[in-house]
Write a protein that holds these residues in place. Structure first.
Motif, PDB file in Angstrom:
ATOM      1  N   ARG A 190      36.943  44.487  46.837  1.00 59.49           N
ATOM      2  CA  ARG A 190      35.832  43.745  46.232  1.00 59.49           C
ATOM      3  C   ARG A 190      36.131  42.248  46.217  1.00 59.49           C
ATOM      4  NH1 ARG A 190      35.820  48.608  43.398  1.00 59.49           N
ATOM      5  NH2 ARG A 190      37.067  47.854  41.655  1.00 59.49           N
ATOM      6  N   TYR A 191      37.386  41.885  46.001  1.00 61.84           N
ATOM      7  CA  TYR A 191      37.755  40.468  46.033  1.00 61.84           C
ATOM      8  C   TYR A 191      37.740  39.917  47.455  1.00 61.84           C
ATOM      9  CZ  TYR A 191      38.727  40.339  41.088  1.00 61.84           C
ATOM     10  OH  TYR A 191      38.595  40.376  39.721  1.00 61.84           O
ATOM     11  N   VAL A 192      38.123  40.726  48.424  1.00 59.48           N
ATOM     12  CA  VAL A 192      38.024  40.303  49.822  1.00 59.48           C
ATOM     13  C   VAL A 192      36.567  40.043  50.166  1.00 59.48           C
ATOM     14  CG1 VAL A 192      38.283  41.086  52.220  1.00 59.48           C
ATOM     15  CG2 VAL A 192      40.148  41.428  50.590  1.00 59.48           C
ATOM     16  N   HIS A 193      35.697  40.924  49.727  1.00 61.57           N
ATOM     17  CA  HIS A 193      34.262  40.730  49.960  1.00 61.57           C
ATOM     18  C   HIS A 193      33.806  39.417  49.332  1.00 61.57           C
ATOM     19  CE1 HIS A 193      29.934  41.453  49.881  1.00 61.57           C
ATOM     20  NE2 HIS A 193      30.153  42.356  50.829  1.00 61.57           N
ATOM     21  N   GLU A 194      34.291  39.157  48.148  1.00 61.10           N
ATOM     22  CA  GLU A 194      33.943  37.914  47.444  1.00 61.10           C
ATOM     23  C   GLU A 194      34.482  36.695  48.202  1.00 61.10           C
ATOM     24  OE1 GLU A 194      32.047  36.035  44.158  1.00 61.10           O
ATOM     25  OE2 GLU A 194      31.941  38.069  44.958  1.00 61.10           O
ATOM     26  N   ALA A 195      35.678  36.811  48.759  1.00 62.16           N
ATOM     27  CA  ALA A 195      36.298  35.685  49.472  1.00 62.16           C
ATOM     28  C   ALA A 195      35.450  35.233  50.654  1.00 62.16           C
ATOM     29  CB  ALA A 195      37.696  36.071  49.944  1.00 62.16           C
ATOM     30  N   ALA A 196      34.745  36.146  51.276  1.00 61.92           N
ATOM     31  CA  ALA A 196      33.927  35.791  52.437  1.00 61.92           C
ATOM     32  C   ALA A 196      32.889  34.727  52.085  1.00 61.92           C
ATOM     33  CB  ALA A 196      33.243  37.038  53.002  1.00 61.92           C
ATOM     34  N   ARG A 197      32.403  34.757  50.862  1.00 64.76           N
ATOM     35  CA  ARG A 197      31.378  33.777  50.450  1.00 64.76           C
ATOM     36  C   ARG A 197      31.889  32.337  50.483  1.00 64.76           C
ATOM     37  NH1 ARG A 197      29.097  33.366  45.763  1.00 64.76           N
ATOM     38  NH2 ARG A 197      30.971  33.825  44.573  1.00 64.76           N
ATOM     39  N   PHE A 198      33.192  32.172  50.446  1.00 60.88           N
ATOM     40  CA  PHE A 198      33.784  30.838  50.386  1.00 60.88           C
ATOM     41  C   PHE A 198      34.175  30.313  51.766  1.00 60.88           C
ATOM     42  CE2 PHE A 198      34.289  32.742  46.270  1.00 60.88           C
ATOM     43  CZ  PHE A 198      33.976  31.714  45.399  1.00 60.88           C
ATOM     44  N   LYS A 199      33.929  31.095  52.785  1.00 57.48           N
ATOM     45  CA  LYS A 199      34.322  30.722  54.138  1.00 57.48           C
ATOM     46  C   LYS A 199      33.094  30.293  54.923  1.00 57.48           C
ATOM     47  CE  LYS A 199      38.338  33.536  53.632  1.00 57.48           C
ATOM     48  NZ  LYS A 199      39.041  34.752  53.957  1.00 57.48           N
TER      49      LYS A 199
END
Length: 140
Positions: A66-75
């Motif tokens: 879920r955090y990896v999914h969230e990290a995508a938003r910052f890229k």
């Protein structure tokens, strides 16, 4: 006729190694090492504890996902997903934690390299899905 007998002689010992051990019998060698020697009296008890831990490990991997999914938003774009320095730092930290906790650093390294690779692929999929939906700001 002689060849089948030779093959049988070679295969029977190999088949003995392939049989499943009894789960309710006492250990054949060594002394218990888990929980100050309190665990484990049978292979079934060992497996039950492994199953319990697997449930927790999968729960934690799901949370990490879920955090990896969230990290995508910052890229800004899919090219930023592959971050070799970050990946190496994660693996290095995992091997250090493994040593501190009594886990083979080789096991930790192999597990983390596989997990990091799987999550990179997962995150690339997030970008691919966004592009398929027409929600790809990096392409505008």
């Amino acid at each position: 006729m002689r060849l089948p007998a030779i093959l049988l002689t070679l295969l029977v010992p190999a088949m003995a190694w392939a049989e499943e051990p009894a789960t309710n019998a006492p250990a054949l060698w060594g002394s218990p090492t888990v929980d100050n020697g309190a665990c484990c009296k049978t292979l079934g008890e060992v497996r039950s504890n492994i199953d319990r831990l697997d449930r927790e490990i999968v729960r934690l991997i799901a949370e990490r996902g879920r955090y990896v999914h969230e990290a995508a938003r910052f890229k800004a774009n899919p090219a930023q997903v592959e971050a070799p320095e970050r990946a190496e730092a994660v693996v290095k930290k995992a091997t250090a934690l493994a040593e501190a906790d009594g886990l083979s650093p080789k096991v930790a390294e192999a597990a983390y390299r596989a997990m990091v690779r799987a999550f990179i692929d997962y995150e690339q999929g997030i970008f691919a899905d966004a592009a398929a939906r027409g929600d790809a700001p990096w392409k505008k």
